[in-house]
Write an enzyme that holds these catalytic residues in place. Sequence first.
Site, mmCIF file in Angstrom:
data_model
loop_
_atom_site.group_PDB
_atom_site.id
_atom_site.type_symbol
_atom_site.label_atom_id
_atom_site.label_comp_id
_atom_site.label_asym_id
_atom_site.label_seq_id
_atom_site.Cartn_x
_atom_site.Cartn_y
_atom_site.Cartn_z
ATOM 1 N N GLY B 16 40.078 52.673 51.327
ATOM 2 C CA GLY B 16 39.983 53.604 52.232
ATOM 3 C C GLY B 16 40.988 52.682 53.588
ATOM 4 O O GLY B 16 41.535 53.521 54.219
ATOM 5 N N PHE B 115 43.125 33.899 34.587
ATOM 6 C CA PHE B 115 41.926 34.878 34.748
ATOM 7 C C PHE B 115 41.623 35.478 33.350
ATOM 8 O O PHE B 115 42.714 35.507 32.743
ATOM 9 C CB PHE B 115 42.203 35.891 36.049
ATOM 10 N N GLN B 235 31.589 48.447 33.161
ATOM 11 C CA GLN B 235 31.839 47.118 32.846
ATOM 12 C C GLN B 235 30.657 46.271 33.424
ATOM 13 O O GLN B 235 30.027 46.217 34.321
ATOM 14 C CB GLN B 235 32.964 46.289 33.633
ATOM 15 N N HIS B 237 29.722 42.350 33.872
ATOM 16 C CA HIS B 237 30.381 41.072 33.927
ATOM 17 C C HIS B 237 29.626 39.921 33.082
ATOM 18 O O HIS B 237 28.394 40.057 33.308
ATOM 19 C CB HIS B 237 30.464 40.881 35.269
ATOM 20 N N LEU B 247 26.975 37.858 40.894
ATOM 21 C CA LEU B 247 28.181 37.564 40.431
ATOM 22 C C LEU B 247 28.635 36.164 40.368
ATOM 23 O O LEU B 247 28.622 35.619 41.693
ATOM 24 C CB LEU B 247 29.265 38.238 40.850
ATOM 25 N N GLU B 250 34.648 35.117 37.308
ATOM 26 C CA GLU B 250 35.541 34.650 36.339
ATOM 27 C C GLU B 250 36.368 33.549 36.665
ATOM 28 O O GLU B 250 37.074 32.839 35.936
ATOM 29 C CB GLU B 250 36.339 35.728 35.862
ATOM 30 N N ARG B 281 36.350 40.701 29.601
ATOM 31 C CA ARG B 281 34.954 40.817 30.206
ATOM 32 C C ARG B 281 34.230 41.339 29.035
ATOM 33 O O ARG B 281 33.065 41.088 28.635
ATOM 34 C CB ARG B 281 34.799 41.352 31.548
ATOM 35 N N HIS B 347 28.751 45.674 36.681
ATOM 36 C CA HIS B 347 29.695 45.083 37.648
ATOM 37 C C HIS B 347 30.862 46.186 38.184
ATOM 38 O O HIS B 347 31.014 46.260 39.405
ATOM 39 C CB HIS B 347 30.523 44.199 37.009
ATOM 40 N N GLU B 378 37.456 52.207 43.335
ATOM 41 C CA GLU B 378 36.588 52.402 42.151
ATOM 42 C C GLU B 378 36.097 53.799 41.964
ATOM 43 O O GLU B 378 35.844 54.201 40.821
ATOM 44 C CB GLU B 378 35.272 51.127 42.455
ATOM 45 N N ARG B 389 38.446 46.990 32.281
ATOM 46 C CA ARG B 389 39.065 46.509 33.355
ATOM 47 C C ARG B 389 39.460 44.872 33.307
ATOM 48 O O ARG B 389 38.290 44.264 33.057
ATOM 49 C CB ARG B 389 38.437 46.852 34.659
ATOM 50 N N LEU B 395 41.062 44.833 42.722
ATOM 51 C CA LEU B 395 41.862 44.320 44.033
ATOM 52 C C LEU B 395 43.015 44.990 44.142
ATOM 53 O O LEU B 395 43.519 45.806 45.019
ATOM 54 C CB LEU B 395 41.580 42.957 44.620
#
Lengths: 237, 577
Positions: B16, B115, B235, B237, B247, B250, B281, B347, B378, B389, B395
């Site tokens: 947004g 990652f 997902q 995680h 969380l 990762e 994941r 997640h 999202e 994902r 991000l």
Amino acid sequence: MKSTFIIYRFDPAVDSEGHYQEYSLETAPTDKILDCLNRIRWEQDPTLAYRFSCAHGICGSDAMMINGRIELACQKLIRDFKTANNFVIEPLPLFNVVKDLVVDMNPFFEKHRHVRPYLISDLDEPERERLQEAENQRFFEPALRCILCASCTAACPISRANPDYLGPAALLRSFRYIFDSRDTATGSRLAQIDTDDGVWGCKTMWWCTDVCPKGIPVTKCLGQIKRLVREKQKTES
Amino acid sequence: MNHQYDVVIVGAGLAGLRAAIELGEDTRTAIISKVFATRSHSGAAQGGIGAALGNEEEDHWKWHMFDTVKGSDYLADQDAVEILTKDAPRTIYELEHMGVPFNRTEEGRIAQRAFGGHTSNFGKAAIKRACFAADRTGRVILDTLWEKCLQRGIDFFNEYQIMNLTVRDGRCCGVTAYELASGTLHHFHSKAVLLATGGAGKIFRTSSNAFASTGDGMAIAFRAGAALEDMEFVQFHPTGIYKLGILISEAVRGEGGILRNSEGERFMERYAPTIKDLAPRDMVSRCILREIRDGKGIDGKDYVFLDLTHLGEEVISSKLAEISGFARTYAGVDVTKEPIPVQPTCHYMMGGIATDTDGRVMVDNQDHTISGLYAAGECACVSVHGANRLGCNSLLDVLVYGRRAGRSIRRYIHTIGLPPLSGDDPTAETAAQIAALMESTGRERSGAIRSEMQKIMMDDVSVFRRGETLVKVMEKLRLLKERCGQISIQDKGRCFNRDLLDALEVGYMLDLAEAITLGALNRDESRGAHFREDCPDRDDEHWLVHSLFCYAGPKAAPQFLTKSVKITDFEPKERKY
């Protein structure tokens, strides 16, 4: 274990002043205080108001007074308290109460806005990233931990005495940009807060540092601003 | 109270805010958000944002594209993934120019780290592609973009709950919102509306998501006629703190952290010999649960260990500071000395409101749209994540597609005037809805219904699923929806009435839970995060298609359609790491 929660209540629609209400709850040592508030709201009293969102100390919604000390309700567990079966929960001091534990944060964010909390640079942007020394970053890194929970400002005795004082959180944001090597407005930033309501309002009382739930050495950061202001005055005279 | 703007953005997270900046200073923009802007859940993103900058080692956007497509189990639309990965380096430089304090290399460039699922040269070895600011990457980007919006003087309506979209003759021309502090309704009349309301992770009992992540935007758009896409892909995680779901990034494994079972074995070596703990994941979550099923959970319980004791204090304090704080506070673990107990946690929603690559909201599989309505982040499904994902692509998605939505809205509002609203009060429908809820004398409480839904979804629709169980879940959800109609509100006040919001949210979540379960039931194959124990293989012949869900009324299950997947560069292959 049975725990008692004595919670500040104020509903502007019916109350002329605040009062305390007692709730009793089965708790486990690993329950967060926020979990307890949620269960009181879900199981006993749906009218209880407080802010919350991420529930792990990163969004900054749920700073409040727990047993007389400012804490994030989601970052404190029952086992963290010696008096594990007795809690007094009150809204953040300094701010006006909207309802129960919800306070009006507008004055806090107004001050934040006042310090121009964004990067100002009169240099042309390169095609790729600007270079920045890792060392420079490490210097202002503590300020990046700030989650704008307002704990420091609410705790600050100067903020309580002088409503015009910018307060530790806004000055910490100022610190973040003053010491960022990419920002070129250092001079005007320093001039703006070189006042009694600015950085000199800070009397090094350490309450901000003491309550910060992210462990930011707020007082030291403000001290670095003062040092820079003095250095600048010296070189100019 | 009535307001007029060119554009209304719902949600003050990264999608947004990025869109708002793109709309420019000459566009009258309002951002409404159910929580104060900086409390948005984007701020909880920890590990990084992916881009083939090549600052640490050779990298190319095409490698990033391949990894994303393979990570998606070939369900992502490849034209959308190409846009995402090609635009990634520019996105990072733009953030840096706005002031985001990324960690730096010794040369002063933006540092990058490894990652999950990100590789060099089409799968040869793990690659350092994630740009990061310690393990608070989302938080510092959120602060930077919010502060940029303050600088721009954009109007924020914080703690306003979106209630309904105003759609007239197939055109969206505003929203009705409920002001939490006063209990009053506001109508925002606008040329366009962007939904950027985030995820719905609170549908599941164990979740890394904020309390605010209840899928409001998805459900409201769905009820207003928008199609939802690929909802069955949820997902989990792999590394949430045991029992709490908080969380643990990762990035811990990106920096060299290792998962171990009760025998101390680095079990990911067996499942993904090339990239081991950095497998995607969906795979790692399944592997953890398989170890637990094989009796190799720690102390026979349902968790394994995430070990970072060998990383050293310097790496931990400069790159993983937040998560070491979380482990200390919530699990009582000093990560420099002991491993963290972890288990999978809900997640991220790969699915969401079906959009094209300009953020326009789709109503079916024929490219029909609701004009004036956009979605990004999202809550939207472009689809760049397909069936799974990759870490640090979220991000990137919110920023790339937030910007693109902003850009296409900007073009759109210059071609039209403010749509007229006929004489009726646009908030009337919402006022009646609230009045009915407030006056209801039903015996149900939203909390009980929410808990039951969360338990059902966690037990039967999370990492492992079975057809016969899903049939039962559909029936259980239908009953919960019926009970939902019997909720009464205990709090009769108008100020911060959370009781009322809880009731609305559980309704939204149930609609989405039904779509998730229906998708999981219909898709009798296994792909990415959707794993059917009764159909463990991927079935490209029948299911290399997106699922679409269209609203069929408050009592009926959604209508189910399919839509073809756009394949440009990479033909589906077996997915091995």
